[in-house]
Design an enzyme around this catalytic site. Structure first.
Site, short mmCIF file in Angstrom:
data_model
loop_
_atom_site.label_atom_id
_atom_site.label_comp_id
_atom_site.label_asym_id
_atom_site.label_seq_id
_atom_site.Cartn_x
_atom_site.Cartn_y
_atom_site.Cartn_z
N SER A 47 0.80 -1.23 0.00
CA SER A 47 0.00 0.00 0.00
C SER A 47 0.83 1.28 0.00
O SER A 47 0.25 2.39 -0.04
CB SER A 47 -0.95 0.01 1.20
N LYS A 66 -0.08 3.76 -2.63
CA LYS A 66 -1.09 4.82 -2.52
C LYS A 66 -0.47 6.21 -2.45
O LYS A 66 -1.18 7.21 -2.62
CB LYS A 66 -1.99 4.56 -1.31
N SER A 113 -5.76 3.59 4.79
CA SER A 113 -5.32 2.79 3.64
C SER A 113 -6.48 2.05 2.99
O SER A 113 -6.33 0.92 2.51
CB SER A 113 -4.23 1.80 4.05
N LYS A 134 3.32 6.63 4.75
CA LYS A 134 2.45 5.55 4.28
C LYS A 134 3.03 4.18 4.56
O LYS A 134 4.20 3.91 4.27
CB LYS A 134 2.20 5.69 2.77
#
Length: 441
Positions: free
Chosen positions: A68, A71, A132, A259
């Site tokens: 993720s 992202k 997320s 992130k």
């Protein structure tokens, strides 16, 4: 008393050095540059955000799963679309079957979305950046590009435009999930087992562009907890997966992003950022600790890099505007009152260097501007003071890690140090006569 033989003398001298001068020896060690910590991860990378100076590099150029952390690219393209007026924060997005089914998978990070329901860009963006939320990312990708495959193409193009190598980028979706979690909605030509892969260096590059181009990203990234659709039947409490934020389990002062990412293939990953004393660093760890099972290891390893960076590096002025260097050789001038012109740096050069170390020698690499000189490798008068003639990369001679973009130093414009007027007719004629007789004899 017995006399010492030659071996006894050697032993005695060695003993004396070890007992009389230990503090001297330790002092010498303290003055040397601290070694980077050993990071328990498949790859680790750290840079200073503004300059891109590399501070830590462990397997930074190996292509690995990014999960993720993907992202961050999605966030960039959403923020870019808002800046360009293609999206608005209060614009409503209708949830299609793909996003709806993905949001109902409780094994994935998600907020529940209703089929056919409308959600604002801001709601979906917050869910993606903080929690997320995968289905939220899919809906945003569709809103930006029309479809997720088209969005993936835009992601790839954007990262390559920043200098990443095409062969180091494998992107198949906007979320970082394994394709098998996407209910058959997979990128054309990819397989059910595919997922996104990039290098730690390129993830740091993504974070650098995200932070420098859209610093407002931190306003959302630094939120520890938030309630999605508060006051409705769909309300869900979102706790940021970045556990280094204030109030969370691995909280650290001044961490405000960025992130996480976790899949079976990628393991536990994290791109972090923190600012102390005016210096912002970006860290990346990939497949930290013993894999997906220990989600805290990525924060422990990140803390090591942050400690190392802030304890051992600082911004220092290497060059003042108007300074020159032996690498900047004067350029010959044709048809001028002077036959050459000196070169100087156009601005101050600040760089990240080891703390408590004096920078005595600089490594300067000069690159001449194309099409600048005539066939005889000369500038042609008249020449203005401050005329740009090329660029130089400047770094301490002991710099080994370089910069994220592959540069060997901080780049600065190189300009002419003075004006050179064109010589008059009589001077030019005299030079031609002198040159003729010089060549004749």
């Amino acid at each position: 008393m017995k006399k010492l033989n030659k071996y006894g003398v050697i032993f005695a001298v060695a003993l004396m050095i070890g007992t009389i001068f230990p503090s001297f020896l330790m002092g010498a060690q303290t003055a040397s540059a601290a070694e980077a910590p050993e990071i328990n991860a498949a790859a680790a990378f750290a840079i200073e955000a503004k300059t891109g100076k590399v501070l830590v590099n462990k397997n930074g150029d190996e292509k690995l799963g990014i999960a993720s952390m993907t992202k961050m690219i999605t966030e960039y393209l959403v923020l870019e679309a808002i800046k360009d007026g293609k999206l608005k924060w209060d614009q409503k997005i209708t949830i299609d079957d793909y996003s709806y089914k993905t949001s109902q998978n409780s094994e994935l990070s998600n907020v529940p979305l209703r089929l056919g329901e409308q959600y604002t860009v801001k709601e979906l963006y917050e869910a993606m950046a903080i929690y997320s939320a995968n289905a939220a990312a899919i809906s945003l990708a569709q809103a930006v590009s029309g479809s997720e495959p088209q969005f993936v193409d835009a992601m790839r193009e954007k990262v390559i435009s920043w200098g990443a190598k095409a062969e180091d980028i494998h992107l198949v979706n906007a979320t970082g999930l394994t394709n098998s979690d996407l209910n058959g909605n997979i990128y054309p030509g990819s397989s059910e087992t595919d997922e996104n892969m990039m290098t730690a260096r390129d993830m740091a590059l993504v974070a650098q562009h995200l932070l420098n181009d859209f610093p407002e990203v931190l306003e959302t990234a630094k939120i520890p907890t938030l309630d999605f659709r508060k006051g409705t039947s769909d309300e869900i409490h979102m706790e940021n997966w970045n556990w280094m934020l204030p109030g969370l389990i691995y909280a650290r002062d001044n961490v405000d992003g960025l992130k996480t990412g976790t899949t079976d293939i990628a393991g536990a990953c994290f791109t972090g950022t923190a600012e102390e004393n005016g210096m912002r660093i970006i860290t990346v760890v990939m497949n930290a600790g013993d894999g997906e099972t220990n989600k805290g290891a990525r924060f422990e390893e990140t803390a090591k890099m942050m400690d190392y960076a802030f304890d051992n590096f600082e911004m220092k002025e290497l060059v003042k505007k108007g300074d020159t260097n032996k690498a900047l050789k004067a350029i010959n001038v044709a048809k001028g009152k002077e036959d050459s012109v000196k070169l100087v740096m156009d601005t101050n050069v600040n760089a990240i260097v080891q703390k408590d170390t004096e920078v005595k020698n600089l490594k300067v690499t000069y690159t001449e501007k194309e099409g600048l000189l005539n066939s005889d490798k000369e500038l042609v008068a008249p020449i203005k003071k401050g005329m740009e003639v090329g660029t130089a990369q400047v770094a301490p001679t002991n710099d080994t890690l370089g910069y994220i973009n592959g540069a060997t130093g901080q780049e600065v414009k190189v300009v002419t140090a003075s004006e050179v007027e064109k010589a008059n007719f009589f001077v030019l004629t005299g030079r031609e006569i002198k040159s003729f007789f010089t060549n004749l004899f």
